[in-house]
Scaffold this motif. Structure first.
Motif, PDB file in Angstrom:
ATOM      1  N   LYS A   1       0.824  -1.209   0.000  1.00  0.00           N
ATOM      2  CA  LYS A   1       0.000   0.000   0.000  1.00  0.00           C
ATOM      3  C   LYS A   1       0.861   1.262   0.000  1.00  0.00           C
ATOM      4  CE  LYS A   1      -3.711  -2.379   2.481  1.00  0.00           C
ATOM      5  NZ  LYS A   1      -4.573  -2.414   3.699  1.00  0.00           N
TER       6      LYS A   1
ATOM      7  N   GLU B   1      -2.742  -2.224  -3.184  1.00  0.00           N
ATOM      8  CA  GLU B   1      -3.607  -1.052  -3.286  1.00  0.00           C
ATOM      9  C   GLU B   1      -2.778   0.227  -3.175  1.00  0.00           C
ATOM     10  OE1 GLU B   1      -6.894  -1.239  -0.591  1.00  0.00           O
ATOM     11  OE2 GLU B   1      -7.325  -3.333  -1.042  1.00  0.00           O
TER      12      GLU B   1
ATOM     13  N   LYS C   1      -5.730  -3.244  -6.923  1.00  0.00           N
ATOM     14  CA  LYS C   1      -6.732  -2.175  -6.914  1.00  0.00           C
ATOM     15  C   LYS C   1      -6.046  -0.825  -6.650  1.00  0.00           C
ATOM     16  CE  LYS C   1     -10.316  -5.258  -5.096  1.00  0.00           C
ATOM     17  NZ  LYS C   1      -9.433  -6.437  -4.936  1.00  0.00           N
TER      18      LYS C   1
END
Length: 347
Positions: free
Chosen positions: A90, A113, A136
């Motif tokens: 992340k 992500e 994502k």
């Protein structure tokens, strides 16, 4: 090289990192990246130059839920990718310049992500941004340009959000979506790419809203396979071939788009493609406004088809045209020769 792990949060600034002297991977032992952030690391790496790695591994690797900040760095001239995010990574990539690398500028995979903002991804031999697996990422206001392959590749089951990015001048298509990928693409510019602006294939289901798709060497949007794209309020203009091409078994939702001044026809449905074509302005294209061929049976309503150079609408099946003029606005297209063009043209 730098490795951070667990909850370490070092601040690294204004450093130059290079693996130029390492030609044999065995000389490095197990570590082959210049920067690796693992565990729950929250490192801050700013104003650094990461360059000249001859190894195929990425210059920066972020993995296992690490969430570092990479800001205002130059990541250039490496044999592998610039940055790779994997296994729930992340990171926040902000205002970096990632160019001239042997693979993609940024590779995102494995449920990662990351957030990418205001980065320049350019002149990479393997393309700009690749989003694979179940990734994502959220990508906004980045510039992806002059890469030697695809500007943005979305594959696997990836679900990115792309907003207000510029994808231009890449040697391949601006964006390729395939396999089972989806995602949301809002307000982006796909311009001047050497292939189509956007391609969708496989069983992909992208949502495209308010994008500018123009001046690409081939068609603006090309869809095939069993893709189910939703295109609304996009401007598809001045592309080198057709505006939108929908073929094979595509089921598309094409609503409220402006399709104008493309070299070929404005919108082409072929093979078994279907779906809906509602409320679009299809004007001033070099071919027909709308061409429907093969077994294609789209639902066409409230479209404006005007000022196209080879006629308004043509279809292989006369039943499609039976009520077309009652459900759509077709006028002021160039008159055509019914013998040479076919007697089912609505001019």
């Amino acid at each position: 090289s730098l490795m951070t792990t667990d909850e370490a949060a070092p601040v690294v600034t204004r450093c130059r990192m290079s693996l130029a002297g390492v030609r044999n991977p065995q000389q490095q032992g197990r570590e082959k990246c210049m920067v690796r952030c693992s565990g729950h690391s929250q490192a801050k790496i700013t104003h650094c130059l990461l360059t000249m790695s001859p190894l195929p591994d990425p210059a920066v690797e972020v993995e296992y839920e690490a969430a570092p900040l990479l800001q205002l760095n130059s990541i250039l001239g490496n044999a592998g990718a610039g940055v790779r995010c994997q296994m729930h990574a992340k990171p926040h990539l902000l205002e970096n310049d990632i160019n001239g690398n042997g693979l993609a500028a940024v590779l995102v995979t494995g449920n990662s992500e990351p957030m990418l903002q205001h980065n320049n991804l350019h002149s990479n031999r393997g393309g700009g941004l690749q989003v694979l697996g179940d990734a994502k990422p959220s990508c906004s206001e980045n510039t992806v340009f002059a890469n030697e392959q695809v500007g943005v590749l979305v594959s696997g089951q990836a679900r990115p959000l792309l907003r207000l990015n510029k994808v231009q001048g890449n040697q391949g298509p601006g964006m390729v979506m395939n396999a089972e990928a989806a995602g949301t693409y809002i307000g982006n510019t796909f311009m001047g790419n050497f292939g189509p602006g956007v391609t969708c294939s496989g069983t992909s289901e992208g949502t495209f809203e308010g994008n500018k798709i123009q001046h690409n060497k081939q068609s603006g949007v090309m869809c095939w396979g069993e893709a189910c794209p939703a295109l609304s309020a996009n401007m598809v203009a001045e592309n080198g071939e057709a505006g939108l091409v929908l073929g094979e078994s595509v089921v598309a939702s094409v609503n409220q788009n402006t399709v104008f001044k493309n070299e070929g026809s404005g919108v082409v449905f072929g093979d078994h493609a279907g779906g809906q074509l509602h409320g679009n302005a299809i004007t001033e294209n070099g071919g027909l406004g709308l061409l429907i061929s093969g077994q294609s049976r789209p639902d066409c309503r409230e479209n404006q088809v005007k000022h196209n150079k080879q006629g308004g609408v043509n279809a292989d099946n006369l039943e499609i045209l039976k009520d077309f003029k009652q459900l759509n606005y077709v006028f002021a297209n160039v008159d055509v020769d019914s013998e040479s063009q076919g007697d089912c043209i609505i001019a």
